[in-house]
Design a protein around this motif. Structure first.
Motif, PDB file in Angstrom:
ATOM      1  N   SER A   1      45.384   6.108  -7.970  1.00  0.00           N
ATOM      2  CA  SER A   1      45.444   7.194  -6.984  1.00  0.00           C
ATOM      3  C   SER A   1      44.446   6.955  -5.865  1.00  0.00           C
ATOM      4  CB  SER A   1      45.140   8.533  -7.652  1.00  0.00           C
ATOM      5  OG  SER A   1      43.773   8.583  -8.040  1.00  0.00           O
ATOM      6  N   ASP A   2      44.639   7.623  -4.722  1.00  0.00           N
ATOM      7  CA  ASP A   2      43.728   7.466  -3.587  1.00  0.00           C
ATOM      8  C   ASP A   2      42.309   7.889  -3.965  1.00  0.00           C
ATOM      9  OD1 ASP A   2      45.694   6.494  -2.007  1.00  0.00           O
ATOM     10  OD2 ASP A   2      46.110   8.397  -0.965  1.00  0.00           O
ATOM     11  N   ILE A   3      42.199   8.962  -4.736  1.00  0.00           N
ATOM     12  CA  ILE A   3      40.865   9.440  -5.126  1.00  0.00           C
ATOM     13  C   ILE A   3      40.173   8.411  -6.007  1.00  0.00           C
ATOM     14  CG2 ILE A   3      39.621  11.182  -6.471  1.00  0.00           C
ATOM     15  CD1 ILE A   3      41.690  13.229  -5.546  1.00  0.00           C
ATOM     16  N   ASP A   4      40.911   7.884  -6.989  1.00  0.00           N
ATOM     17  CA  ASP A   4      40.328   6.869  -7.869  1.00  0.00           C
ATOM     18  C   ASP A   4      39.958   5.607  -7.088  1.00  0.00           C
ATOM     19  OD1 ASP A   4      40.512   8.500 -10.057  1.00  0.00           O
ATOM     20  OD2 ASP A   4      42.419   7.642 -10.777  1.00  0.00           O
ATOM     21  N   ARG A   5      40.814   5.251  -6.133  1.00  0.00           N
ATOM     22  CA  ARG A   5      40.543   4.059  -5.326  1.00  0.00           C
ATOM     23  C   ARG A   5      39.261   4.235  -4.521  1.00  0.00           C
ATOM     24  NH1 ARG A   5      41.953   2.600  -0.197  1.00  0.00           N
ATOM     25  NH2 ARG A   5      43.269   4.457   0.022  1.00  0.00           N
ATOM     26  N   GLN A   6      39.083   5.388  -3.883  1.00  0.00           N
ATOM     27  CA  GLN A   6      37.876   5.629  -3.094  1.00  0.00           C
ATOM     28  C   GLN A   6      36.631   5.647  -3.974  1.00  0.00           C
ATOM     29  OE1 GLN A   6      37.610   5.546   0.124  1.00  0.00           O
ATOM     30  NE2 GLN A   6      39.826   5.261   0.363  1.00  0.00           N
ATOM     31  N   ARG A   7      36.756   6.214  -5.155  1.00  0.00           N
ATOM     32  CA  ARG A   7      35.618   6.214  -6.074  1.00  0.00           C
ATOM     33  C   ARG A   7      35.260   4.785  -6.490  1.00  0.00           C
ATOM     34  NH1 ARG A   7      37.469  11.207 -10.054  1.00  0.00           N
ATOM     35  NH2 ARG A   7      36.764  12.933  -8.691  1.00  0.00           N
ATOM     36  N   ARG A   8      36.290   4.008  -6.784  1.00  0.00           N
ATOM     37  CA  ARG A   8      36.045   2.615  -7.190  1.00  0.00           C
ATOM     38  C   ARG A   8      35.390   1.836  -6.052  1.00  0.00           C
ATOM     39  NH1 ARG A   8      38.875  -1.384  -5.902  1.00  0.00           N
ATOM     40  NH2 ARG A   8      40.793  -0.182  -5.518  1.00  0.00           N
ATOM     41  N   ILE A   9      35.914   1.998  -4.831  1.00  0.00           N
ATOM     42  CA  ILE A   9      35.339   1.294  -3.681  1.00  0.00           C
ATOM     43  C   ILE A   9      33.876   1.681  -3.496  1.00  0.00           C
ATOM     44  CG2 ILE A   9      35.436   1.017  -1.168  1.00  0.00           C
ATOM     45  CD1 ILE A   9      38.486   1.447  -1.401  1.00  0.00           C
ATOM     46  N   GLY A  10      33.585   2.972  -3.596  1.00  0.00           N
ATOM     47  CA  GLY A  10      32.202   3.429  -3.455  1.00  0.00           C
ATOM     48  C   GLY A  10      31.289   2.844  -4.514  1.00  0.00           C
ATOM     49  N   ARG A  11      31.798   2.789  -5.739  1.00  0.00           N
ATOM     50  CA  ARG A  11      30.994   2.231  -6.827  1.00  0.00           C
ATOM     51  C   ARG A  11      30.745   0.737  -6.605  1.00  0.00           C
ATOM     52  NH1 ARG A  11      34.334   3.101 -10.413  1.00  0.00           N
ATOM     53  NH2 ARG A  11      35.104   0.983 -10.807  1.00  0.00           N
TER      54      ARG A  11
END
Length: 511
Positions: free
Chosen positions: A34-44
């Motif tokens: 999902s977009d939310i999971d993707r953004q969290r992963r990128i941030g991490r």
């Protein structure tokens, strides 16, 4: 695919295909994320650069980074104004890691104008090509940061990614003036592989190139803005651009293929693999390419004399001298052991036989027996000596005496070994003072019948690499000096005895 504007189109296409097949193809993405999971992963990932590298470049990251990799990346990423020189050995991933770092900075908006400089424009294009391919074809980068290929601004050698960062290849000597990305001056400069062997043989060419670096390249950056300058290379000559840059840098990071303890600097390179590769190279090549220690041939011993040696029976005595090293292994990082047979006749010092290599203590003892047996049947008196200074004395007593005793029981006879306890001056002074004059006059002769034997060939190479700084291995010349000193003493003693015995007593005057 990018528009190719390099003269050698065929070679560039081959490089493109090779990079794609080795480092980009089959890099998969999770399409169900999902977009939310993707953004969290990128941030991490962005918060942990080493994890970011592993995720976006999995085919490069086949081994865990070494501590020096992690520390170097931390310095470059955390300092917005930074000048570093990485004199890292071959096989320590200089170019790959700097690509990770500068793509990270570009995709996260930390840099806007990147220059990649090399010894020629063609080489700079070749080194910039992997950057371009990752931005254009790496599916993980595209999935997380969007399409980066920018039609109309996408040519090999110079392109602008959609993240807003421009990339330009530059050969040494080319004009970098006017290099801008809109209003942004270069804020990231990677100088990779700028020195060449040919240029390093000519100090004027190095000075000319360095003048270009100082007067044309570096001044392209903004005085008040952020800038990261990174030099990658080996110290391939005493005077080279990498060495000069190191004097100016905020950090001069020198990492060799092996660390100060003689162990591999990076787990990717096993001891066995290092040993195998170094065994195929000359001492000079090893020191230059893998230990940042450029050696000049002929600083002290410009030429060596190879000649036919007299038969052993013509020598009154032959000195078989051993110079041990403390290491009991074949580890190529340690000192070599040496055993040389030295004879002096008519003022000429002959190197009759030699053993010189990384060896165990048992092999060192074997060498004494091998060389002694080579002179069996000759009328020359054989004397065996082993270097034994105050630091080596416990080692000699505790290790070598038992080993020689065990070998004697195996062979059925003893060798009489005398310790050489001479208090010696420093190594270079002894070698230069005692052996260089002999060599210059053609009175230090290598046995031409032994030429091609790797042991005596190593010895000859070590002689040619002797320098006042004595950075090169000199275990062989040191051993020869020890044998020469004892042989010379015995020759002088013999000459003195001959003169004394041959002198007629004067007749006393009668009163």
């Amino acid at each position: 695919m990018a528009k190719i504007r390099k003269p050698n189109d065929k070679q560039l296409l081959q490089d493109w295909e090779q990079y794609y097949s080795q480092f980009i193809s089959d890099v998969e993405v999770d399409s169900s994320e999902s977009d939310i999971d993707r953004q969290r992963r990128i941030g991490r990932l962005e918060a942990h650069p080493e994890e970011w590298f592993k995720y976006y470049f999995p085919k490069y990251c086949t081994a865990e980074p070494a501590p020096f990799h992690i520390a170097a990346t931390k310095r470059l990423l955390e300092h917005e104004r930074w000048y570093e020189v990485r004199a890292w050995s071959r096989e320590l991933a200089k170019s790959a890691r700097s690509m990770f770092e500068f793509l990270y900075l570009a995709l996260t908006g930390k840099i806007r104008n990147f220059l990649l400089v090399s010894n020629s424009y063609d080489n700079a294009c070749r080194l910039l090509l992997p950057f371009m391919m990752q931005l254009e074809l790496n599916l993980r980068i595209i999935n997380d940061y969007g399409t980066q290929a920018n039609p109309g601004h996408w040519e090999t050698g110079e392109f602008v990614a959609k993240c807003g960062c421009s990339f330009r290849a530059l050969g040494a000597g080319q004009s970098p003036r006017g290099t801008r990305n809109e209003a942004a001056r270069p804020d990231a400069i990677l100088v990779d592989d700028i020195d060449t062997d040919e240029e390093c043989r000519n100090p004027d060419r190095i000075s000319q190139k360095w003048q270009w670096v100082e007067e044309a390249l570096i001044p392209t950056v903004s005085v008040s803005g952020n800038v990261r300058i990174l030099f990658n290379g080996n110290i391939i000559a005493k005077d080279c651009c990498i060495a000069r840059a190191g004097k100016m840098a905020d950090r001069f990071d020198i990492i060799n293929i092996r660390d100060k303890n003689g162990k591999s600097s990076w787990s990717k390179n096993s001891e066995e693999h290092i040993d195998w590769l170094l065994s195929k190279l000359s001492t000079r090549a090893i020191q230059q390419e893998y230990f940042n220690n450029p050696l000049s041939m002929g600083d002290v011993f410009r030429e060596l004399t190879w000649g036919k040696v007299p038969k052993a029976n013509r020598f009154k005595h032959i000195i078989i001298y051993g110079d041990p090293s403390p290491a009991n292994s074949k580890n190529k990082a340690g000192s070599m052991k040496a055993v040389c047979a030295i004879g002096i006749l008519d003022g000429v010092c002959y190197i009759l036989k030699c053993r010189l290599d990384h060896a165990t203590n048992a092999e060192f003892v074997d060498w004494f027996y091998d060389i002694n047996e080579a002179f069996e049947g000759s009328s020359a008196q054989l004397y065996n000596f082993i270097e034994n200074n105050t630091l080596q004395d416990p080692f000699y007593e505790q290790v070598f005496i038992p080993l020689f005793a065990a070998k004697a029981r195996e062979k059925g006879y003893y060798l009489n070994i005398a310790p050489d306890v001479r208090s010696k001056p420093d190594k270079f002074s002894r070698i230069e003072g005692n052996l260089e004059p002999l060599n210059r006059c053609g009175r230090l002769v290598f046995n031409e019948a032994e030429k091609g034997n790797p042991h005596i060939d190593r010895l000859a190479e070590q002689f040619l690499l002797v320098t006042p700084q004595l950075k090169a291995p000199a275990d062989g010349p040191d051993c020869v000096e020890g044998g020469w000193f004892i042989a010379n003493q015995k020759s002088r003693q013999q000459s003195s005895e001959q003169i004394t015995l041959g002198r007629r007593p004067r007749n006393k005057k009668r009163v």
